[in-house]
Design an enzyme around this catalytic site. Structure first.
Site, PDB file in Angstrom:
ATOM      1  N   ARG A  29       0.840  -1.213   0.000  1.00 16.36           N
ATOM      2  CA  ARG A  29       0.000   0.000   0.000  1.00 16.36           C
ATOM      3  C   ARG A  29       0.873   1.261   0.000  1.00 16.36           C
ATOM      4  O   ARG A  29       0.616   2.210   0.736  1.00 16.36           O
ATOM      5  CB  ARG A  29      -0.933   0.003   1.211  1.00 16.36           C
ATOM      6  N   LYS A  87      -8.755   4.961  16.459  1.00 17.52           N
ATOM      7  CA  LYS A  87      -8.681   3.729  15.659  1.00 17.52           C
ATOM      8  C   LYS A  87      -7.219   3.561  15.272  1.00 17.52           C
ATOM      9  O   LYS A  87      -6.656   4.405  14.571  1.00 17.52           O
ATOM     10  CB  LYS A  87      -9.561   3.876  14.421  1.00 17.52           C
ATOM     11  N   TRP A  88      -6.599   2.474  15.744  1.00 12.91           N
ATOM     12  CA  TRP A  88      -5.163   2.224  15.529  1.00 12.91           C
ATOM     13  C   TRP A  88      -5.040   1.203  14.407  1.00 12.91           C
ATOM     14  O   TRP A  88      -5.287   0.013  14.621  1.00 12.91           O
ATOM     15  CB  TRP A  88      -4.534   1.709  16.830  1.00 12.91           C
ATOM     16  N   ASP A  89      -4.652   1.655  13.226  1.00 12.15           N
ATOM     17  CA  ASP A  89      -4.665   0.794  12.034  1.00 12.15           C
ATOM     18  C   ASP A  89      -3.255   0.280  11.717  1.00 12.15           C
ATOM     19  O   ASP A  89      -2.248   0.806  12.221  1.00 12.15           O
ATOM     20  CB  ASP A  89      -5.213   1.624  10.866  1.00 12.15           C
ATOM     21  N   ASN A 113      -1.618  -1.424   8.046  1.00 16.57           N
ATOM     22  CA  ASN A 113      -2.100  -1.866   6.742  1.00 16.57           C
ATOM     23  C   ASN A 113      -1.130  -2.601   5.838  1.00 16.57           C
ATOM     24  O   ASN A 113      -1.277  -2.557   4.619  1.00 16.57           O
ATOM     25  CB  ASN A 113      -2.686  -0.662   6.002  1.00 16.57           C
ATOM     26  N   CYS A 136      -7.109  -2.251  14.515  1.00 20.68           N
ATOM     27  CA  CYS A 136      -7.518  -2.535  13.144  1.00 20.68           C
ATOM     28  C   CYS A 136      -6.263  -2.907  12.376  1.00 20.68           C
ATOM     29  O   CYS A 136      -5.190  -2.368  12.644  1.00 20.68           O
ATOM     30  CB  CYS A 136      -8.142  -1.263  12.557  1.00 20.68           C
ATOM     31  N   ASP A 159     -12.627  -5.479   6.925  1.00 20.46           N
ATOM     32  CA  ASP A 159     -12.938  -4.420   5.956  1.00 20.46           C
ATOM     33  C   ASP A 159     -14.134  -4.804   5.106  1.00 20.46           C
ATOM     34  O   ASP A 159     -14.668  -3.970   4.375  1.00 20.46           O
ATOM     35  CB  ASP A 159     -11.733  -4.162   5.040  1.00 20.46           C
TER      36      ASP A 159
END
Ligand code: DGJ
Length: 726
Positions: A441, A474-476, A478, A524, A546
């Protein structure tokens, strides 16, 4: 007393109100596993002992038997046991043999914290008892402290191991599993939760066969692909009957869960940090603590095991203010706007959300740096003035003035090559000198094994959190890890990087959640890519997937519930056609499915019709009535989406006075007729009123005859019921 030691038989008996776990010390100090299963009132070690000589299984001269054919408590490599070891140690002379013998033990009330690691805990010393056994490898002075804690009333036993190098030479741990359990038999099924991004935690069940079957992660996160959980169960075990053994690892990084069926048709389970590409150098005097495994046995089927995990994880793993307080209904702007927003758009969405009854506004990705798509700015945690010219505090104030709380998205573990942070510190990401830096990403992973990197990120994040009353984070995360190496570690410690990363992440989360105790944290990782007990210790809920399509969510939420309680599952209503799989489902169905988790919306409320908005208003009102059932109640699965066209589950108040039932039929069928749905978990002799009607049913009627469901028109239909004890 949940743990006893009988000196005469040299036998330890660890028990809960439903389970016994027994092992003894053999001649020479070998720890010999005897039994794990339904609670035994009395036992005789000779009867439980199972040793037999076998050809090609050499005799270990220290213990006088072959370690290959006996049930072991914590097996090592290379001194006659040919099965998968729990521990593997390299000495300075290059040899990799170790031989652990019993040295001493102690039994005490309570449960010690695990240094630097998440773990289940007690609030009062009398909730659990702990046994600590010290084993020693005399040649090297390496000690292994086996820790067992029995939560007597919760029916769970936890295990972990602490190593201490008491010798005078450095050692290297090549493998340090948290648990190893040998079973007398191999006629089990193997159950685990596997998937992919947007298809997390689907249930897989298959018979064991000879040899090794395992699940693992080498991705630097527990992963969407395999959850750090396995169960062994009898072939006829179902939701409500039969034996099942669950093993759940409290860890968020690379793991291995290994099941081996050996030549004598016995089974060994080992679980812990993945030994693949792992090493840990232990200098004299140093300590290494493994993560913990939570073991749950039930002879009442998969559902009973799940409820045992749910209660333990909801009350003695999750922490903080929101463990016990009701979670707010939220609106998240991600699927409503993606990166394309400004203050005006956000306020328009927030205003409508407030009018419909929503309590928390969450601003997702794109509010920082110069981030207008996923190609830049991770690491630049300062507000994007083009989108939010008045700054974050002004926006938060406006949202608060509407009467809503405000929440914010971060992805703190990442760095975009196109960021100010990367231009200043190109060596702060995980990387290997002279090798490519693979991007996921368009981003790289920050080296969280490094204190300086963590400190810099921490300062940026805490500055933002201090700048305004931010009530939710919100702790993402990716992408998964590649080229795992740290610029701060010497060559002989490079293989420690992945675990040091996890320890760094945990220490940062500990600091952040302690400094901001009133913030609700949701973890997340591209949805549920790090949905594990380790993260739940810091953040009581996780963005489940998701994939927000209600029909896909049936399997995802059902599979997730095998281990994790509904109080941990973020679940939102999104737009149709669904953005992930383009399916069109009724708004009612989307609401009914999402209401079995921590509820919210993730769509442009302003592009809905007035009728749809009215339906949303009603859904929110309804959820406010049932949300304590969902968050704090017992969860019963009624019909599995993995077995047919129907799914059903229910949430029951702990005192059985109220329940909320959800039923979904996926595809319409010709010649449809009435079907019955049998409920569970109610009081047989009580009567229950169906909310919104004057109909009264007895508990036994609801459970043994069931409730009637009329033929449903069309695909993707749901029905829900609330019953209240009279
Ligand atoms: C992945 C998350 O799972 C989504 O909910 C959203 O927050 C995006 N990241 C934002 O980039």
């Amino acid at each position: 007393m949940a743990i006893t030691y009988c000196d005469k038989d040299k036998t330890f008996h660890i028990y809960t109100n439903k389970t016994s776990y027994i092992f003894n010390i053999l001649e020479g100090g070998l720890l010999h596993h005897l039994y794990f299963g339904k609670k035994l009132s009395k036992f005789s070690p000779e009867n439980l002992m199972a040793y037999k000589d076998a050809a090609f299984s050499p005799i270990n001269k220290t213990f006088g038997i072959s370690l290959d054919t006996i049930k072991l408590e914590y097996p090592t490599y290379g001194s006659s046991d040919m099965r998968a070891p729990a521990v593997h140690v390299k000495l300075e002379n290059g040899s990799t043999i170790s031989e652990f013998k019993y040295d001493s033990h102690k039994i005490f009330n309570g449960k010690p914290k695990l240094e630097g690691l998440p773990a289940t805990y007690v609030e009062h010393e009398n909730e659990a008892q702990t046994l600590e056994i010290c084993l020693v490898d005399e040649l090297t002075g390496l000690k292994a402290y086996l820790l067992y804690t029995a939560f007597e009333n919760m029916n769970a036993i936890t295990r972990s191991v602490r190593f201490e190098n008491t010798g005078n030479k450095a050692l290297t741990l090549l493998q340090a599993s948290s648990v190893s359990v040998d079973f007398d038999r191999a006629d089990f099924d193997f159950l685990h939760l596997s998937g992919a991004w947007a298809r997390e935690r689907h249930i897989e069940r298959s018979p064991l066969r000879s040899g090794i079957q395992s699940i693992e992660s080498r991705r630097g996160a527990s992963s969407h692909q395999h959850n750090p959980f396995i169960a062994l169960l009898d072939k006829n075990t179902d939701e409500d009957h039969g034996d099942i053994y669950g093993f759940s690892l409290v860890y968020s990084g690379n793991f291995l869960a290994n099941v081996e069926v050996d030549q004598l048709k016995k089974t060994r389970v080992t679980m812990g940090i993945n030994p693949f590409n792992f090493e840990w150098r232990l200098e004299p005097g140093e300590i290494f603590q493994t993560p913990e495994v939570v073991m749950v046995y039930s002879n009442n089927g998969i559902g009973d095991m799940s409820r045992t995990y749910h209660k333990l994880y909801r009350t003695r793993l999750c922490r903080g203010k929101y463990r016990d307080s009701v979670r707010p209904i939220l609106i998240n702007n991600w699927e409503a706007t993606y990166f394309n927003f400004n203050e005006e758009k956000i306020m328009k969405l927030a205003k409508t959300a407030k009018e419909l009854g929503i309590e928390l506004f969450v601003l997702d990705d794109g509010w920082f740096g110069k981030r207008n798509d996923d190609s830049s700015s991770l690491g630049d945690w300062f507000v994007n003035k083009e989108k939010l010219p008045n700054g974050l505090p002004a926006l938060v104030k406006k949202v608060n003035e509407l009467g809503m709380k405000f929440g914010l998205w971060f992805e703190p573990e990442m760095i975009s090559p196109d960021s100010e942070l990367y231009r200043a510190h190109p060596d702060w990401c995980l990387h290997v000198p002279d090798r490519t830096r693979s991007e996921g990403r368009n981003q790289l992973v920050l080296d969280f094994s490094r204190q300086d990197v963590r400190d810099a990120v921490y300062t940026m994040i805490s500055d933002i959190l201090k700048s305004a009353p931010i009530a939710y984070v919100k702790w993402d995360m990716n992408r998964h890890m590649t080229e795992v190496g740290s610029a701060a570690l010497p060559a002989n410690r490079q293989r420690e990087t992945a675990h040091r990363y996890m320890l760094g992440l945990y220490s940062m989360l500990e600091k952040l959640t302690s400094e901001f105790p009133d913030v609700l944290f949701e973890s997340c990782s591209g949805g549920g890519g790090r949905y594990d007990p380790g993260m739940l210790y810091y953040m009581p809920q996780t963005w489940t997937s998701d994939d927000t399509d209600a029909i896909e969510r049936l399997k995802i939420q059902y599979g997730t519930s095998i281990v994790y309680p509904p109080s941990t599952m973020g679940a939102h209503v999104s737009a149709v056609p669904n953005h992930q799989i383009h399916r069109i489902t009724p708004l009612k169905t989307r609401g009914d499915v999402a209401m079995s988790g921590m509820f919210g919306y993730e769509l442009d409320l302003n592009s809905m019709t007035e009728d749809e908005q009215e339906e949303v208003r009603e859904q929110i009102q309804f959820y406010k009535e049932i949300r304590t059932l969902v968050q704090f109640g017992d969860f019963y699965r009624l019909k599995s989406p993995f077995e047919g066209n129907e799914t059903a589950w229910m949430h029951v108040a702990e005192n059985q006075s109220k329940c909320y039932v959800v039923y979904c039929r996926v595809l319409a069928k010709p010649c449809d007729t009435f079907v019955k749905l049998k409920l569970k978990g109610l009081k047989e002799t009580s009567t229950y009123k169906l909310l919104g009607t004057d109909k009264i049913y007895s508990g036994d009627e609801l459970m043994y005859s069931g409730i009637l469901i009329e033929p449903l028109p069309g695909d993707f239909q749901t029905r829900t019921w609330v019953f209240v004890e009279e």
